[in-house]
Design a protein around this motif. Structure first.
Motif, PDB file in Angstrom:
ATOM      1  N   ILE A 479       0.843  -1.197   0.000  1.00  0.00           N
ATOM      2  CA  ILE A 479       0.000   0.000   0.000  1.00  0.00           C
ATOM      3  C   ILE A 479       0.877   1.246   0.000  1.00  0.00           C
ATOM      4  CG2 ILE A 479      -1.618   1.371   1.397  1.00  0.00           C
ATOM      5  CD1 ILE A 479      -2.885  -1.204   2.340  1.00  0.00           C
ATOM      6  N   ILE A 480       0.536   2.181  -0.850  1.00  0.00           N
ATOM      7  CA  ILE A 480       1.240   3.461  -0.915  1.00  0.00           C
ATOM      8  C   ILE A 480       0.409   4.503  -0.161  1.00  0.00           C
ATOM      9  CG2 ILE A 480       2.252   5.217  -2.405  1.00  0.00           C
ATOM     10  CD1 ILE A 480       3.528   2.481  -2.732  1.00  0.00           C
ATOM     11  N   VAL A 481       1.051   5.178   0.779  1.00  0.00           N
ATOM     12  CA  VAL A 481       0.407   6.263   1.527  1.00  0.00           C
ATOM     13  C   VAL A 481       1.043   7.573   1.091  1.00  0.00           C
ATOM     14  CG1 VAL A 481       0.036   7.264   3.819  1.00  0.00           C
ATOM     15  CG2 VAL A 481      -0.120   4.786   3.498  1.00  0.00           C
ATOM     16  N   TYR A 482       0.229   8.544   0.692  1.00  0.00           N
ATOM     17  CA  TYR A 482       0.759   9.804   0.159  1.00  0.00           C
ATOM     18  C   TYR A 482      -0.232  10.938   0.459  1.00  0.00           C
ATOM     19  CZ  TYR A 482      -2.481   8.560  -3.615  1.00  0.00           C
ATOM     20  OH  TYR A 482      -3.609   8.213  -4.328  1.00  0.00           O
ATOM     21  N   PRO A 483       0.193  12.186   0.342  1.00  0.00           N
ATOM     22  CA  PRO A 483      -0.692  13.313   0.659  1.00  0.00           C
ATOM     23  C   PRO A 483      -1.891  13.392  -0.274  1.00  0.00           C
ATOM     24  CG  PRO A 483       1.606  14.015   0.609  1.00  0.00           C
ATOM     25  CD  PRO A 483       1.565  12.629   0.049  1.00  0.00           C
ATOM     26  N   ASP A 484      -3.032  13.711   0.289  1.00  0.00           N
ATOM     27  CA  ASP A 484      -4.252  13.919  -0.484  1.00  0.00           C
ATOM     28  C   ASP A 484      -4.337  15.401  -0.838  1.00  0.00           C
ATOM     29  OD1 ASP A 484      -6.743  14.117  -1.565  1.00  0.00           O
ATOM     30  OD2 ASP A 484      -7.830  13.280   0.154  1.00  0.00           O
ATOM     31  N   GLU A 485      -4.049  15.717  -2.085  1.00  0.00           N
ATOM     32  CA  GLU A 485      -3.997  17.116  -2.511  1.00  0.00           C
ATOM     33  C   GLU A 485      -5.362  17.796  -2.451  1.00  0.00           C
ATOM     34  OE1 GLU A 485      -1.258  18.547  -2.987  1.00  0.00           O
ATOM     35  OE2 GLU A 485       0.085  16.816  -3.097  1.00  0.00           O
ATOM     36  N   ASN A 486      -6.426  17.013  -2.468  1.00  0.00           N
ATOM     37  CA  ASN A 486      -7.773  17.595  -2.478  1.00  0.00           C
ATOM     38  C   ASN A 486      -8.376  17.730  -1.083  1.00  0.00           C
ATOM     39  OD1 ASN A 486      -7.883  17.700  -5.357  1.00  0.00           O
ATOM     40  ND2 ASN A 486      -8.290  15.491  -5.386  1.00  0.00           N
ATOM     41  N   HIS A 487      -7.651  17.241  -0.078  1.00  0.00           N
ATOM     42  CA  HIS A 487      -8.172  17.308   1.293  1.00  0.00           C
ATOM     43  C   HIS A 487      -7.928  18.699   1.858  1.00  0.00           C
ATOM     44  CE1 HIS A 487      -9.554  15.193   4.954  1.00  0.00           C
ATOM     45  NE2 HIS A 487      -8.825  16.099   5.583  1.00  0.00           N
ATOM     46  N   PRO A 488      -8.954  19.301   2.446  1.00  0.00           N
ATOM     47  CA  PRO A 488      -8.755  20.646   3.006  1.00  0.00           C
ATOM     48  C   PRO A 488      -7.840  20.604   4.221  1.00  0.00           C
ATOM     49  CG  PRO A 488     -10.896  19.779   3.651  1.00  0.00           C
ATOM     50  CD  PRO A 488     -10.323  18.797   2.675  1.00  0.00           C
ATOM     51  N   ILE A 489      -7.262  21.743   4.529  1.00  0.00           N
ATOM     52  CA  ILE A 489      -6.449  21.853   5.747  1.00  0.00           C
ATOM     53  C   ILE A 489      -7.373  21.662   6.940  1.00  0.00           C
ATOM     54  CG2 ILE A 489      -5.065  23.457   7.148  1.00  0.00           C
ATOM     55  CD1 ILE A 489      -4.202  24.763   4.529  1.00  0.00           C
ATOM     56  N   PRO A 490      -7.006  20.882   7.986  1.00  0.00           N
ATOM     57  CA  PRO A 490      -5.768  20.133   8.145  1.00  0.00           C
ATOM     58  C   PRO A 490      -5.564  19.068   7.065  1.00  0.00           C
ATOM     59  CG  PRO A 490      -6.943  20.305  10.221  1.00  0.00           C
ATOM     60  CD  PRO A 490      -7.877  20.781   9.163  1.00  0.00           C
ATOM     61  N   TYR A 491      -4.330  18.781   6.776  1.00  0.00           N
ATOM     62  CA  TYR A 491      -3.978  17.935   5.638  1.00  0.00           C
ATOM     63  C   TYR A 491      -4.394  16.489   5.845  1.00  0.00           C
ATOM     64  CZ  TYR A 491      -0.814  21.919   5.863  1.00  0.00           C
ATOM     65  OH  TYR A 491      -0.293  23.165   6.011  1.00  0.00           O
ATOM     66  N   GLY A 492      -4.861  15.887   4.765  1.00  0.00           N
ATOM     67  CA  GLY A 492      -5.260  14.483   4.810  1.00  0.00           C
ATOM     68  C   GLY A 492      -4.268  13.609   4.067  1.00  0.00           C
TER      69      GLY A 492
END
Length: 504
Positions: A479-492
């Motif tokens: 599984i690759i875990v990476y930043p969700d660019e579409n998640h509002p702050i706070p970061y998802g």
């Protein structure tokens, strides 16, 4: 005569009952305000320092953590906080929502105790209640609520205010027996607080000041009492030095490397405390000019009012030896000396929680002044208005400080848990690759997070970019875990199987 005594007894009972009812109303109001101000959220998992603390108890048990030589070598001898956190761990386990509930209850209880002490110091009932509301609403209390280990900050605050109360009693005491009793109580509280967090050793300055100004205490007794009060510091220093540690290590750097800039960082702490900044880069990164005008106006009124009260107290004590003025002076000394505790970590990153006691002390001093001097109803309305606007300013900061690590990191951990849990329902996972520079390794504590919440046998790897990943070493059950660019702050965070990952 008998009837008169009976009437007097009944009157005292009525007064006592009214006092009890008032305290119950205040306590319930404080609890209600706390839970409204810090409402329920969706966070269920621990992360960062919280998860590290729990993992230490799981792996080593209470005794292993208490006698861990690494803590002593780092200058951290904290048996009080260690035991408190262990009890918290026994109650809440790995469920963050339980810690969040417990911490809010502790904050409400601590606020009630501070309100009670404020009343004992001479603040009127409304003023004492306002102290508790300001204490809860300030963003400096957020750490105590949002982090599992924040419960220790609530304990530190309560112990500090109890210590302040005892110091004030010592400063104005005249009977030798009462002074001795208060000194012993002061010693007990001081010992507890520095073994909860060593940065509170500076409180001894407050005790020495109280000793120095009280002419009823003989010079010989002043010296003896000061030596007695110093023994916990001496014992702590000896223990750390024998363990091969540094007695005044701040956790961010050696004290001798920070001491030269303490005044500058204390001033920066005051700027943050009074509301002219949303906080340090690590806790927000907002600039001075980005604050709304109304926030700066409220902060200016707060600053000018407190400085005016400080100089009123100084003038009245020097000229008239006014008892209330002395009490206010000691309270402000507590506040301003606490800024130097903040300054010790100011070079690397200041922490809001280090300003909590400074802020509460200023509010306590202000409301004590108003309680003693305000007679006119119009002035009273002005005081209530100022406190309303201070709560408004506090609310602004709590809402806008979304970048604080215990909010954005908690959101990272929660969204990761939810997304990875969904994936492992499809098939077993063998490897987890976290791709993000900086935060992830700290948030997930290496492999601890995934082994506790996902699968105890999973392998965890951390990379700054996808280019660093050696695909040949990984299987399809990765599984690759990476930043969700579409998640509002706070970061998802987002997660997917390796075959579905689309690098940018």
């Amino acid at each position: 005569m008998e009837t008169s005594e009976k009437d007097l007894l009944n009157k005292n009972i009525v007064i006592r009952n009214k006092s009890v009812i008032w305290r119950i109303i205040v306590f319930l109001s404080i609890i209600a305000f706390t839970f409204i101000y810090y409402p329920n959220n969706s966070w269920e998992v621990l992360m960062g320092d919280d998860l590290t603390a729990v993992s230490n108890y799981v792996e080593e048990g209470l005794w292993g953590v208490l006698f861990n030589p690494i803590n002593a070598q780092m200058g951290k001898v904290r048996p009080v906080s260690t035991i408190l956190l262990y009890l918290s761990y026994l109650l809440c386990g790995l469920d963050f929502s339980k810690y969040y509930l417990l911490n809010r209850l502790m904050l409400a209880g601590g606020a009630f105790l501070v309100a009670h002490i404020s009343y004992r110091l001479g603040v009127n009932k409304i003023g004492a209640f306002l102290v508790s509301i300001l204490l809860i609403s300030t963003p400096f209390s957020s750490y105590a609520v949002w982090q599992m280990i924040g419960i220790c900050e609530t304990l530190s605050l309560v112990l500090s205010i109890v210590f302040l109360f005892l110091v004030i009693k010592i400063s104005e005491g005249s009977e030798r027996q009462n002074i001795r009793k208060n000194v012993l109580l002061c010693f007990a509280v001081f010992t507890a607080i520095i073994f909860n967090a060593e940065r509170f050793m500076y409180l001894i300055v407050l005790f020495v000041f109280a000793m120095a100004i009280n002419r009823a205490i003989a010079l010989k007794e002043k010296v003896i009492y000061t030596i007695i009060m110093s023994t916990p510091i001496i014992a702590r220093t000896l223990f750390i030095n024998l363990s091969g540690g540094t007695s005044l290590n701040t956790g961010r750097g050696e004290v001798d490397s920070l001491i030269g800039d303490m005044t500058a960082y204390a001033i920066r702490g005051a700027v943050n405390m009074y509301g002219f900044s949303i906080g340090d880069q690590w806790h927000g990164g907002f600039d001075f000019f980005s604050l709304p005008t109304y926030i700066l106006i409220i902060a200016s009124c707060f600053l000018l009012t407190s400085i005016g009260i400080f100089f009123w107290a100084l003038s009245n004590y020097i000229k008239e030896k006014n008892k209330s003025a002395l009490t206010i002076l000691i309270i402000f000394l507590m506040s301003y000396s606490s800024l130097f505790s903040y300054a010790l970590v100011g070079e690397t990153h200041g922490e809001d929680r280090f300003l909590w006691i400074s802020y509460v002390s200023v509010c306590l001093g202000m409301l004590l002044y108003f309680s003693k001097t305000i007679q006119n109803k119009k002035c009273l309305y002005g005081v209530l208005a100022l406190n309303f606007f201070l709560v408004l300013m506090n609310g602004y900061y709590v809402k806008n400080k979304v970048h604080v690590h215990y909010r954005y990191s908690q959101e990272m951990a929660q969204t990761c848990f939810e997304n990875v849990s969904t994936l492992v329902e499809e098939k077993p996972v063998e490897n987890i690759c976290c791709i993000k520079p900086g935060d992830y390794n700290w948030v997930f504590c290496g492999n601890i997070f995934f082994r506790y919440y996902i699968d105890k046998s999973v392998n965890v790897y951390y990379y700054n970019t996808w280019d660093e990943v050696d695909i040949n070493l990984l299987t399809g059950n990765t599984i690759i875990v990476y930043p969700d660019e579409n998640h509002p702050i706070p970061y998802g965070t987002e997660a997917c199987w390796i075959e579905d990952f689309q690098p940018n």
